[in-house]
Design a protein around this motif. Structure first.
Motif, PDB file in Angstrom:
ATOM      1  N   HIS A  76      -2.797  -4.904 -30.569  1.00  0.00           N
ATOM      2  CA  HIS A  76      -3.101  -5.357 -29.211  1.00  0.00           C
ATOM      3  C   HIS A  76      -2.145  -4.686 -28.232  1.00  0.00           C
ATOM      4  O   HIS A  76      -0.957  -4.539 -28.522  1.00  0.00           O
ATOM      5  CB  HIS A  76      -2.951  -6.872 -29.096  1.00  0.00           C
ATOM      6  CG  HIS A  76      -3.889  -7.633 -29.976  1.00  0.00           C
ATOM      7  ND1 HIS A  76      -3.791  -8.984 -30.150  1.00  0.00           N
ATOM      8  CD2 HIS A  76      -4.942  -7.247 -30.733  1.00  0.00           C
ATOM      9  CE1 HIS A  76      -4.732  -9.406 -30.968  1.00  0.00           C
ATOM     10  NE2 HIS A  76      -5.441  -8.353 -31.346  1.00  0.00           N
ATOM     11  N   ASN A  96      -4.975  -7.015 -25.293  1.00  0.00           N
ATOM     12  CA  ASN A  96      -6.312  -6.491 -25.592  1.00  0.00           C
ATOM     13  C   ASN A  96      -6.303  -5.656 -26.854  1.00  0.00           C
ATOM     14  O   ASN A  96      -5.353  -4.918 -27.115  1.00  0.00           O
ATOM     15  CB  ASN A  96      -6.808  -5.640 -24.417  1.00  0.00           C
ATOM     16  CG  ASN A  96      -6.950  -6.462 -23.157  1.00  0.00           C
ATOM     17  OD1 ASN A  96      -7.581  -7.506 -23.155  1.00  0.00           O
ATOM     18  ND2 ASN A  96      -6.338  -5.997 -22.087  1.00  0.00           N
ATOM     19  N   GLU A  97      -7.382  -5.744 -27.609  1.00  0.00           N
ATOM     20  CA  GLU A  97      -7.521  -4.996 -28.865  1.00  0.00           C
ATOM     21  C   GLU A  97      -7.572  -3.496 -28.582  1.00  0.00           C
ATOM     22  O   GLU A  97      -8.298  -3.049 -27.690  1.00  0.00           O
ATOM     23  CB  GLU A  97      -8.804  -5.448 -29.552  1.00  0.00           C
ATOM     24  CG  GLU A  97      -9.096  -4.773 -30.835  1.00  0.00           C
ATOM     25  CD  GLU A  97     -10.394  -5.269 -31.472  1.00  0.00           C
ATOM     26  OE1 GLU A  97     -10.896  -4.555 -32.341  1.00  0.00           O
ATOM     27  OE2 GLU A  97     -10.905  -6.334 -31.098  1.00  0.00           O
ATOM     28  N   ALA A 100      -8.380 -11.125 -31.663  1.00  0.00           N
ATOM     29  CA  ALA A 100      -8.956 -10.700 -30.386  1.00  0.00           C
ATOM     30  C   ALA A 100     -10.322 -11.351 -30.173  1.00  0.00           C
ATOM     31  O   ALA A 100     -10.630 -11.794 -29.059  1.00  0.00           O
ATOM     32  CB  ALA A 100      -9.068  -9.175 -30.344  1.00  0.00           C
ATOM     33  N   ARG A 158     -11.570 -14.148 -27.162  1.00  0.00           N
ATOM     34  CA  ARG A 158     -12.743 -13.985 -26.299  1.00  0.00           C
ATOM     35  C   ARG A 158     -13.787 -15.066 -26.522  1.00  0.00           C
ATOM     36  O   ARG A 158     -14.499 -15.450 -25.606  1.00  0.00           O
ATOM     37  CB  ARG A 158     -13.417 -12.633 -26.564  1.00  0.00           C
ATOM     38  CG  ARG A 158     -12.629 -11.416 -26.233  1.00  0.00           C
ATOM     39  CD  ARG A 158     -13.453 -10.126 -26.380  1.00  0.00           C
ATOM     40  NE  ARG A 158     -14.133  -9.971 -27.648  1.00  0.00           N
ATOM     41  CZ  ARG A 158     -13.619  -9.375 -28.727  1.00  0.00           C
ATOM     42  NH1 ARG A 158     -12.398  -8.887 -28.691  1.00  0.00           N
ATOM     43  NH2 ARG A 158     -14.326  -9.262 -29.834  1.00  0.00           N
TER      44      ARG A 158
END
Length: 151
Positions: free
Chosen positions: A51, A55-56, A112, A116
């Motif tokens: 990450h 974020n991935e 991740a 989400r």
């Protein structure tokens, strides 16, 4: 060469490397972080999934210059001391790994996803494109569902 300062798993680091050096090589060869694995080098197999700023990313195709001033999290930084992340716990409970090579990337992709989507469907989980040559996908799916319930 330029210097880049960023954090890796909460620890500030500065590296003196070319701007286009892939983050994976900085992590593994310069900083000794071995969790993200080299698989394909083109962002397809996703064995290196980590990450960046939450974020991935695939460090094998992420230039180190993109990390300046940001937080990089690898599998080594996922647990809180001796307390495993719920996804890591679920992985162990479901006995997911066989060879284990892809598992750091799989776990980071699952984290991740759960960030989400709190309650992922099979279709959501199937969108994770990390490659597992051992084929433990059915156990990965169950581990993600179990972790979602814990979170």
């Amino acid at each position: 060469m330029p210097k880049y300062t960023f954090s890796v798993n909460g620890n500030p680091v500065t590296v003196d490397v070319p701007a286009d050096m892939p983050l994976l090589w900085v992590l593994r060869d310069k900083l000794g972080v071995k969790g993200p694995k080299f698989g394909c080098g083109i962002g397809v197999c996703r064995a290196c999934t980590s990450h960046l700023a939450g974020n991935e990313i695939q460090p094998c195709v992420t230039p180190v210059a993109q990390c300046a001033g940001k937080e990089v999290t690898t599998i080594e930084g996922l647990a809180d001391g001796d307390t495993l992340h719920p996804v890591q716990e679920a992985w162990l409970e479901q006995d997911v790994p066989q060879c284990g090579y892809c598992q750091p990337g799989q776990i980071m992709a699952a984290v991740a996803l759960l960030k989400r989507t709190a309650n992922p469907t099979d279709a959501d989980i199937d969108k994770i494109e990390n490659v597992c040559r051992c084929g433990t996908y059915f156990r990965i799916r169950q581990a993600i569902k179990n972790a979602a319930q814990k979170m």
